[in-house]
Design a protein around this motif. Structure first.
Motif, short mmCIF file in Angstrom:
data_model
loop_
_atom_site.label_atom_id
_atom_site.label_comp_id
_atom_site.label_asym_id
_atom_site.label_seq_id
_atom_site.Cartn_x
_atom_site.Cartn_y
_atom_site.Cartn_z
N TYR A 97 0.83 -1.20 0.15
CA TYR A 97 0.00 -0.10 0.06
C TYR A 97 1.09 1.34 -0.11
O TYR A 97 0.62 2.32 -0.85
CB TYR A 97 -0.99 -0.10 1.34
CG TYR A 97 -1.79 1.22 1.27
CD1 TYR A 97 -3.32 1.07 0.65
CD2 TYR A 97 -1.66 2.24 2.04
CE1 TYR A 97 -3.95 2.05 0.58
CE2 TYR A 97 -2.65 3.27 2.02
CZ TYR A 97 -3.83 3.16 1.22
OH TYR A 97 -4.78 4.20 1.40
N GLU A 98 1.88 1.34 0.78
CA GLU A 98 3.07 2.44 0.90
C GLU A 98 3.46 2.64 -0.53
O GLU A 98 3.73 3.74 -0.70
CB GLU A 98 3.84 2.17 2.02
CG GLU A 98 3.32 2.63 3.28
CD GLU A 98 4.11 2.18 4.46
OE1 GLU A 98 5.52 2.25 4.20
OE2 GLU A 98 3.77 1.69 5.61
N GLU A 99 3.67 1.50 -1.33
CA GLU A 99 4.41 1.65 -2.30
C GLU A 99 3.87 2.29 -3.57
O GLU A 99 4.19 3.21 -4.15
CB GLU A 99 4.87 0.37 -2.81
CG GLU A 99 5.96 0.19 -4.02
CD GLU A 99 6.31 -1.18 -4.37
OE1 GLU A 99 6.17 -1.63 -5.27
OE2 GLU A 99 6.94 -1.77 -3.53
N TYR A 100 2.50 1.98 -3.42
CA TYR A 100 1.60 2.37 -4.56
C TYR A 100 0.08 2.06 -4.12
O TYR A 100 -0.18 1.11 -3.83
CB TYR A 100 1.79 1.87 -6.02
CG TYR A 100 0.95 2.27 -6.97
CD1 TYR A 100 1.40 3.43 -7.60
CD2 TYR A 100 -0.15 1.82 -7.18
CE1 TYR A 100 0.73 4.16 -8.67
CE2 TYR A 100 -1.01 2.25 -8.32
CZ TYR A 100 -0.71 3.45 -8.90
OH TYR A 100 -1.54 3.80 -9.98
N ASN A 101 -0.79 2.97 -4.11
CA ASN A 101 -2.15 2.88 -3.81
C ASN A 101 -3.03 3.98 -4.74
O ASN A 101 -2.45 4.85 -5.06
CB ASN A 101 -2.37 2.82 -2.21
CG ASN A 101 -2.29 4.50 -1.66
OD1 ASN A 101 -3.33 5.19 -1.86
ND2 ASN A 101 -1.21 4.74 -1.20
N ILE A 102 -4.21 3.54 -4.72
CA ILE A 102 -5.28 4.37 -5.57
C ILE A 102 -6.11 5.00 -4.78
O ILE A 102 -7.32 5.63 -5.23
CB ILE A 102 -5.91 3.60 -6.61
CG1 ILE A 102 -6.72 2.34 -6.29
CG2 ILE A 102 -4.58 3.15 -7.67
CD1 ILE A 102 -7.68 1.85 -7.22
N GLY A 103 -5.89 4.99 -3.30
CA GLY A 103 -6.62 5.70 -2.70
C GLY A 103 -7.92 5.08 -1.65
O GLY A 103 -8.60 5.60 -1.05
#
Length: 102
Positions: free
Chosen positions: A30-36
């Motif tokens: 989640y920290e690396e990449y998330n869409i909100g």
């Protein structure tokens, strides 16, 4: 469990719809990449730790992960707990990145 494509999801987000979006990946992912979406790891759902989701039992809950496998499992688990409208994001974050991060 229903399904939604990343294109349909993005269109709804862009239109300003109120969406209950849940990310069932691990915190590091989640920290690396998330869409909100709201982070609730699959392990929490497997352990029936869904208190924060309880108010959404009658509402649409859109669930995503990296590829769509963990989110499908989460949808099935939540369905078995009485959730009425779970929606799995087809292809997960990988499909989102492929479609919108070019």
């Amino acid at each position: 469990m229903n399904t939604i494509t990343v294109q349909e999801l993005k269109k709804r987000i862009d239109n300003g719809e109120k969406i209950n979006l849940i990310d069932v990946r691990e915190p590091a992912e989640y920290e690396e990449y998330n869409i909100g979406g709201k982070l609730i790891p699959l392990g929490n759902i497997q352990n029936m730790e869904v208190d924060e989701l309880e108010p959404l039992k009658e509402e649409e809950v859109i669930i995503h992960c990296r590829s769509g496998k963990r989110s499908a499992a989460a949808c099935l688990l939540l369905d078995s707990m009485g959730f009425k409208n779970t929606v799995n994001v087809e292809g997960g974050v990988l499909a989102w990145q492929e479609a919108f991060e070019q």
